[in-house]
Design a protein around this motif. Sequence first.
Motif, PDB file in Angstrom:
ATOM      1  N   VAL A 375       0.707  -1.120  -0.077  1.00  0.00           N
ATOM      2  CA  VAL A 375      -0.121   0.309   0.271  1.00  0.00           C
ATOM      3  C   VAL A 375       0.947   1.296   0.063  1.00  0.00           C
ATOM      4  CG1 VAL A 375      -2.015   1.213   1.059  1.00  0.00           C
ATOM      5  CG2 VAL A 375      -1.775  -0.932   1.111  1.00  0.00           C
ATOM      6  N   GLU A 377       0.525   5.509  -1.529  1.00  0.00           N
ATOM      7  CA  GLU A 377       0.589   6.685  -1.887  1.00  0.00           C
ATOM      8  C   GLU A 377       1.034   6.445  -3.972  1.00  0.00           C
ATOM      9  OE1 GLU A 377       1.811  10.627  -1.281  1.00  0.00           O
ATOM     10  OE2 GLU A 377       3.554   9.689  -0.002  1.00  0.00           O
ATOM     11  N   THR A 378       0.909   7.545  -4.807  1.00  0.00           N
ATOM     12  CA  THR A 378       1.556   7.302  -5.986  1.00  0.00           C
ATOM     13  C   THR A 378       2.739   8.012  -5.808  1.00  0.00           C
ATOM     14  OG1 THR A 378      -1.182   8.031  -7.142  1.00  0.00           O
ATOM     15  CG2 THR A 378       1.342   8.162  -8.542  1.00  0.00           C
ATOM     16  N   LYS A 382       5.694   1.794  -5.509  1.00  0.00           N
ATOM     17  CA  LYS A 382       5.128   0.160  -5.488  1.00  0.00           C
ATOM     18  C   LYS A 382       5.155  -0.683  -6.452  1.00  0.00           C
ATOM     19  CE  LYS A 382       0.745   1.997  -5.538  1.00  0.00           C
ATOM     20  NZ  LYS A 382       0.942   3.222  -5.054  1.00  0.00           N
ATOM     21  N   GLU A 504      -2.289  -3.056  -8.757  1.00  0.00           N
ATOM     22  CA  GLU A 504      -4.095  -2.455  -8.704  1.00  0.00           C
ATOM     23  C   GLU A 504      -5.492  -3.729  -8.924  1.00  0.00           C
ATOM     24  OE1 GLU A 504      -4.896  -0.031  -7.093  1.00  0.00           O
ATOM     25  OE2 GLU A 504      -3.046   1.322  -6.737  1.00  0.00           O
ATOM     26  N   SER A 507      -8.727  -2.704 -10.134  1.00  0.00           N
ATOM     27  CA  SER A 507      -8.863  -0.592  -9.433  1.00  0.00           C
ATOM     28  C   SER A 507     -10.173  -0.331 -10.101  1.00  0.00           C
ATOM     29  CB  SER A 507      -7.454  -0.034 -10.172  1.00  0.00           C
ATOM     30  OG  SER A 507      -7.483  -0.708 -11.591  1.00  0.00           O
ATOM     31  N   THR A 534      -1.498  -2.036  -4.037  1.00  0.00           N
ATOM     32  CA  THR A 534      -3.468  -1.142  -3.346  1.00  0.00           C
ATOM     33  C   THR A 534      -2.844   0.059  -3.515  1.00  0.00           C
ATOM     34  OG1 THR A 534      -5.305  -1.216  -2.878  1.00  0.00           O
ATOM     35  CG2 THR A 534      -3.653  -2.841  -2.287  1.00  0.00           C
ATOM     36  N   HIS A 535      -4.147   0.938  -3.720  1.00  0.00           N
ATOM     37  CA  HIS A 535      -3.891   1.736  -3.285  1.00  0.00           C
ATOM     38  C   HIS A 535      -4.731   1.966  -1.807  1.00  0.00           C
ATOM     39  CE1 HIS A 535      -6.379   3.464  -5.965  1.00  0.00           C
ATOM     40  NE2 HIS A 535      -7.452   4.271  -5.298  1.00  0.00           N
ATOM     41  N   ARG A 548       4.196  -1.017   3.455  1.00  0.00           N
ATOM     42  CA  ARG A 548       3.525   0.549   3.452  1.00  0.00           C
ATOM     43  C   ARG A 548       4.306   1.391   3.305  1.00  0.00           C
ATOM     44  NH1 ARG A 548      -0.168  -1.432   6.968  1.00  0.00           N
ATOM     45  NH2 ARG A 548      -2.611  -0.800   6.646  1.00  0.00           N
TER      46      ARG A 548
END
Length: 554
Positions: A375, A377-378, A382, A504, A507, A534-535, A548
């Motif tokens: 997990v 953020e953009t 990841k 993802e 999504s 995944t986010h 994370r």
Amino acid sequence: MYRDRDKEMRLRECLGWLWKTSKGFRLPAVLNGLTGILQVSVSLCFVWVCKYLIDIVTRHTEASLYTGIACLIGCIIAQLLLSVISTRQGSRIEIRFRNRLRHQLFGRILESRWMGREKLHSGDMLNRLVEDVPVITAALCRNIPALFATGVQLAGALYFLYRLDPQLTGLLLFITPVALLFSKTYVRRMRRLSREIRTTDSQVQSHLQEQIQHRILIRTLEYTEQAEQALAGLQADLQRKVMRRTDFSIFSRIMVQTGFAAGYATAFLWGIFGLYDGSVTFGMMTAFLQLVAQVQRPMVELSRQIPAFIQVFTATERLEELSSLSPEEQGEAVRLQGRLGICLKDVDYSYPGSSRKVLQGFSHDFLPGSLTAVVGETGAGKSTMLRLMLALLKPDRGSVTLYNGKEREEVSPLTRCNLSYVPQGNTLISGTIRDNLLLGKPEATEAELQAALHTAVADFVMTLPEGLDTLCGEQGAGLSEGQAQRIAIARGLLRPGSILLLDEPTSSLDEETERKLLERLSRQVQDKTLILITHRETIAQLCTSAVRLHKEDA
């Protein structure tokens, strides 16, 4: 001085690349050249036979008229047969060479090491394969053999003419502007213009490919007019450059053809005055005019071949750039048995040209049989982490290792057989759903295909009128994003790798379908290690463990 040395070195590199690339086709090309030389020899014999026949009927030679006619017919038939043989030989060699060269370059592109940022646009690479390869193959299989035949034709015609009249031969050689054909300025400028034209042509193709591929986006953003204007600008630039090269080429050709016209007029008037004073027979007059054409035709052909060969060197430089793409490590696949884990230890990575570390000192052990959510953020790294696991990228520092109970292996392109990857977004190809699934496992049975679809919550495929043989367009056109995504997951499940990487994967799915997918994956894929990017924190809660990642500041 240094510039001339660099150009000479570059020319040697191009010639070396052409020599290496043409391996296996040199002998057939030589044989085709010999056929052309034989054809030229027959055409010179035809000139001699014509003179012989005219001298017979004008009583300047005592010989059999019918023998001469038989020789004339024989020359005509031989020229036709040799023309057919040469054309067929040239076409056969060229298409085989073109196919092999495209195949080699296509393979090099597919096997080239990915650096995170592509040096060449895909449209540019496609332009080189489509436009530059035929330039090379036509030159090596047709133009160069024809050049040798042209040289023999020129030498033979000059020798024949010299035997008839040395003074006329000297005049023609003086008038014909040979020096202009090999002008250093001409070659340098034509090469520069050819390079600029090929580059602009690639830009046009890249623009067309990208805009067509994203035409729905272009339309919805109401950017159609701007896209068309950008194309018009590129095409206008291409047109200017092509016309500049054409004007320069026309000027040079006019100068050459002016010399040829003067040479023909000289030969004609020479023959006229010779007939008038009795020093030239009608047969010699006919031979003069035919031989002047035999001399001038090779010269015109040479004047046309110079721009063609300049384009060859331009195309060679562009194709050499493709063939010099760094390949990934090649060799026998390294497959580890049983459940696998993958361990990243103290990994640093920055993309080329960037000072920001996407990953810095990252360590984590993805245990065999685990279901782990990654997990963040953009821009947190990841997807980069997955690419490191797949050995698409190499860490600047640290290690990425595959292991089971007995073995440990540093990841490389050779260990990729142990992993199955479902990338983010719509990654279906045009064809049937079956075609897409078989990319994961070409020998998969019907039962295996249906089982993979069920696990991926893609049972809807079996309810379609054509089932697995339903056609989908480019990038899954005809299917929703969520449907295409689930089919891509099923394709990844069919691959025999022990580690499944999902970027993802939910999504485009609703919550209910997402929950079913994760339940089925955790229940039915117990022999695999699952790593899911995944986010969404809700997804992480459904996994057995979570990692994370946090975005590092530049």
